[in-house]
Design an enzyme around this catalytic site. Structure first.
Site, PDB file in Angstrom:
ATOM      1  N   TRP A 102       1.057  -1.258  -0.040  1.00  0.00           N
ATOM      2  CA  TRP A 102      -0.025  -0.009   0.121  1.00  0.00           C
ATOM      3  C   TRP A 102       0.909   1.359  -0.011  1.00  0.00           C
ATOM      4  O   TRP A 102       0.540   2.306  -0.583  1.00  0.00           O
ATOM      5  CB  TRP A 102      -0.974  -0.179   1.382  1.00  0.00           C
ATOM      6  CG  TRP A 102      -1.971  -1.011   1.136  1.00  0.00           C
ATOM      7  CD1 TRP A 102      -2.339  -2.055   1.715  1.00  0.00           C
ATOM      8  CD2 TRP A 102      -3.032  -0.921  -0.022  1.00  0.00           C
ATOM      9  NE1 TRP A 102      -3.528  -2.954   1.237  1.00  0.00           N
ATOM     10  CE2 TRP A 102      -3.898  -2.200   0.084  1.00  0.00           C
ATOM     11  CE3 TRP A 102      -3.367  -0.037  -1.032  1.00  0.00           C
ATOM     12  CZ2 TRP A 102      -4.856  -2.348  -0.754  1.00  0.00           C
ATOM     13  CZ3 TRP A 102      -4.364  -0.390  -1.954  1.00  0.00           C
ATOM     14  CH2 TRP A 102      -5.352  -1.644  -1.749  1.00  0.00           C
ATOM     15  N   ASP A 171      -1.198   6.508   6.378  1.00  0.00           N
ATOM     16  CA  ASP A 171      -2.469   5.958   5.756  1.00  0.00           C
ATOM     17  C   ASP A 171      -2.856   4.892   6.946  1.00  0.00           C
ATOM     18  O   ASP A 171      -1.973   4.039   7.078  1.00  0.00           O
ATOM     19  CB  ASP A 171      -2.229   5.384   4.536  1.00  0.00           C
ATOM     20  CG  ASP A 171      -2.971   4.538   3.782  1.00  0.00           C
ATOM     21  OD1 ASP A 171      -4.384   4.268   4.526  1.00  0.00           O
ATOM     22  OD2 ASP A 171      -2.846   3.668   2.930  1.00  0.00           O
ATOM     23  N   LYS A 195     -11.849  -1.299   7.070  1.00  0.00           N
ATOM     24  CA  LYS A 195     -11.292  -2.241   7.870  1.00  0.00           C
ATOM     25  C   LYS A 195     -11.667  -2.405   9.516  1.00  0.00           C
ATOM     26  O   LYS A 195     -11.914  -3.160   9.983  1.00  0.00           O
ATOM     27  CB  LYS A 195      -9.777  -2.226   7.671  1.00  0.00           C
ATOM     28  CG  LYS A 195      -9.007  -2.575   6.355  1.00  0.00           C
ATOM     29  CD  LYS A 195      -9.373  -2.067   5.146  1.00  0.00           C
ATOM     30  CE  LYS A 195      -8.713  -2.670   4.060  1.00  0.00           C
ATOM     31  NZ  LYS A 195      -7.772  -1.720   3.129  1.00  0.00           N
TER      32      LYS A 195
HETATM   33  C1  LIG Z   1      -7.411  -1.365   2.119  1.00  0.00           C
HETATM   34  C2  LIG Z   1      -6.318  -0.387   2.127  1.00  0.00           C
HETATM   35  C3  LIG Z   1      -6.167   0.773   1.181  1.00  0.00           C
HETATM   36  C4  LIG Z   1      -7.016   0.644   0.123  1.00  0.00           C
HETATM   37  O1  LIG Z   1      -8.289   1.274   0.341  1.00  0.00           O
HETATM   38  P1  LIG Z   1      -9.617   1.643  -0.648  1.00  0.00           P
HETATM   39  O2  LIG Z   1     -10.620   2.373   0.172  1.00  0.00           O
HETATM   40  O3  LIG Z   1      -9.862   0.372  -1.278  1.00  0.00           O
HETATM   41  O4  LIG Z   1      -8.970   2.605  -1.800  1.00  0.00           O
HETATM   42  C5  LIG Z   1      -5.116   1.340   1.202  1.00  0.00           C
HETATM   43  N1  LIG Z   1      -4.266   1.606   2.360  1.00  0.00           N
HETATM   44  C6  LIG Z   1      -4.363   0.468   3.106  1.00  0.00           C
HETATM   45  C7  LIG Z   1      -3.272   0.477   4.240  1.00  0.00           C
HETATM   46  C8  LIG Z   1      -5.337  -0.455   3.047  1.00  0.00           C
HETATM   47  O5  LIG Z   1      -5.434  -1.444   3.924  1.00  0.00           O
END
Ligand SMILES: *Cc1c(COP(=O)(O)O)cnc(C)c1O
Length: 360
Positions: A102, A171, A195
Site C-alpha cells: 500500500w 495511511d 477495515k
Molecule cells: C485497504 C487499504 C487501502 C485501499 O483502500 P480503498 O478504500 O480500497 O482505496 C489503502 N491502504 C491501506 C493500508 C489499506 O489497507
C-alpha cells in the site's frame, strides 16, 4: 445461517451490536419514520448526527480543536493522489517510506502531483522488515508512511520522526483506532473505513487545520480539503449511510472502554495467534521479522502448500471465513480488526491445532 467468525481483510467484520442497532433503526431512525439513508444530508437530524459523530471521535481519540475531522469518498486510493494535490505545490517534493504494497501504491499514485522521493524501502527484504528512514528532506512538503501494511502483515510499532516542520502523513486504513493515537504527532491521518471503522465508501480524515491553508495549485473545489472542511464534508451528497455506521462503530468503541482497552484486547488477540504459529514446530510459519509483525493482519503459511485448499475448506466448514491470503503472497492471512472478538481467535487457534494433528 448463524454468524461466522470473519477474518476478512476488508471489507471486514463489523461489531454485531452495531449491525443489530442499524437493523432495528432501518425503518424508523430517531422517530423520523424513515431510514437515515432516506433523509437529506442537509436536514437537521442528519446535521445533528454528523456533529455528534465529530464529538464522539474527538472524545475517543482526544483530538484537539486545531484538527478538522472530514468524512470523504473515493477510498484511501483516491487520497493517495488528492493528498499531494492539497499539500504540495508544483515543483515540491515529498518523502515516502515504502514498507509494503500500500505504501508503494501511495508513492506511485502521488507521482503525477509531487516529486516522490522514496527515502527508504524494505522491498529488498520482500517487505518482511521495516524500512529505516535516513536522509529525510527538511524541505519536503510532507513525509508519508503506512503504519500497518494490510497485505504484507508488517506494522511500525514506533511513529517515525519527521524533520522539524515537515508534517507526517499516515495511511491508517487498516489500523485506525486499534490502539491509543497521539494525533499531535501527525499533520494528516486518513483511513478507508472498511477495515476497522465501518463499511466501504467512506474515508475518515483528521487534518491539522493549518495544512488546509497551503496554497498549492489550481483545482476544482471538490478536490480541496479546505473546501470540504468549510462545508462540514458536505460539498456534495456524502455517503450518509456509511457515515452513520462509522458513527455507531465509534460509539461502540467508546462503550468498549476506548482506545486503551481496545488496544489491549488487540494485542492479546495477535499474541495468541503468533504464539500458536511459533509453537507449532514448523507446521505453521510466519516469516515476518518479529519486531515488524502486524497486530491487525497475521500472515501465515502451512509447512506444505498442498494443504492450503484443505485448510480453507475445513476452516470454512468450521464457521470461519476470510482466511485465504492475498493472491500476491498466497498462504493464509487472519485479519484481527477491532470487531473481531478474542473468541474468534480462540476458535481459530483451536482449529489450527486440531488440523495440524489430523493432517500431521
Ligand atoms: C485497504 C487499504 C487501502 C485501499 O483502500 P480503498 O478504500 O480500497 O482505496 C489503502 N491502504 C491501506 C493500508 C489499506 O489497507
Amino acid at each position: 445461517m448463524a454468524r461466522v467468525w470473519n477474518f476478512s481483510a476488508g471489507p471486514a467484520a463489523l461489531p454485531e451490536t452495531v449491525l443489530r442497532q442499524a437493523q432495528a433503526e432501518l425503518l424508523d431512525w430517531r422517530g423520523q419514520g424513515a431510514s437515515v439513508m432516506e433523509l437529506s444530508h442537509r436536514g437537521k437530524p442528519f446535521m445533528q448526527l454528523a456533529a455528534e459523530i465529530d464529538r464522539d471521535i474527538r472524545e475517543l481519540a482526544a483530538i484537539p480543536d486545531d484538527y478538522a475531522i472530514l468524512f470523504l469518498q473515493g477510498g484511501a486510493t483516491q487520497h493517495f493522489a488528492q493528498i499531494p494535490m492539497n499539500l504540495a505545490a508544483e515543483g515540491d517534493s515529498a518523502d515516502y517510506l515504502v514498507s509494503g504494497h500500500w505504501s508503494d501504491k501511495a508513492a506511485h499514485e502521488a507521482a503525477p502531483y509531487v516529486n516522490v522521493r522514496v527515502v527508504a524501502s524494505s522491498a529488498g527484504d520482500d517487505y518482511r522488515t521495516l524500512p529505516e528512514a535516513s536522509d529525510l528532506d527538511p524541505r519536503a512538503a510532507y513525509l508519508h508512511y503506512t503504519p500497518n501494511e494490510t497485505i504484507h502483515g508488517v506494522e511500525f510499532s514506533d511513529i517515525p520522526a519527521a524533520p522539524e516542520g515537515v508534517p507526517l502523513v499516515a495511511d491508517m486504513s487498516s489500523d485506525i483506532f486499534s490502539q491509543p493515537l497521539d494525533v499531535s504527532r501527525f499533520g494528516l491521518v486518513y483511513a478507508g473505513a472498511q477495515k476497522n471503522l465501518g463499511p466501504s465508501g467512506v474515508v475518515l480524515m483528521i487534518i491539522r487545520r493549518d495544512l488546509l491553508d497551503r496554497a498549492t495549485r489550481p483545482m476544482a473545489n471538490i478536490f480541496r480539503y479546505a473546501g470540504q472542511a468549510e462545508r462540514d464534508s458536505m460539498l456534495n451528497t456524502p455517503n450518509t449511510w456509511g457515515w452513520y455506521l462509522a458513527g455507531l462503530t465509534v460509539k461502540w468503541l467508546l462503550e468498549q472502554g476506548g482506545l486503551a482497552a481496545i488496544g489491549e484486547r488487540n494485542r492479546a488477540k495477535a499474541e495468541l495467534l503468533y504464539r500458536t504459529i511459533d509453537g507449532s514446530d514448523g507446521y505453521y510459519r510466519n516469516d515476518v521479522d518479529v519486531a515488524a509483525r502486524s497486530r491487525m493482519n497475521v500472515r501465515f503459511n502451512l509447512h506444505d502448500a498442498a494443504l492450503d485448499a484443505l485448510f480453507l475448506q475445513e476452516s470454512e466448514a468450521a464457521g470461519m471465513i476470510g482466511l485465504k491470503g492475498h493472491r500476491v503472497l498466497g498462504g493464509m492471512r487472519a485479519s484481527l480488526y477491532n470487531a473481531v472478538p478474542l473468541d474468534a481467535v480462540e476458535a481459530l487457534v483451536a482449529f489450527m491445532r486440531d488440523f495440524a494433528q489430523r493432517h500431521g
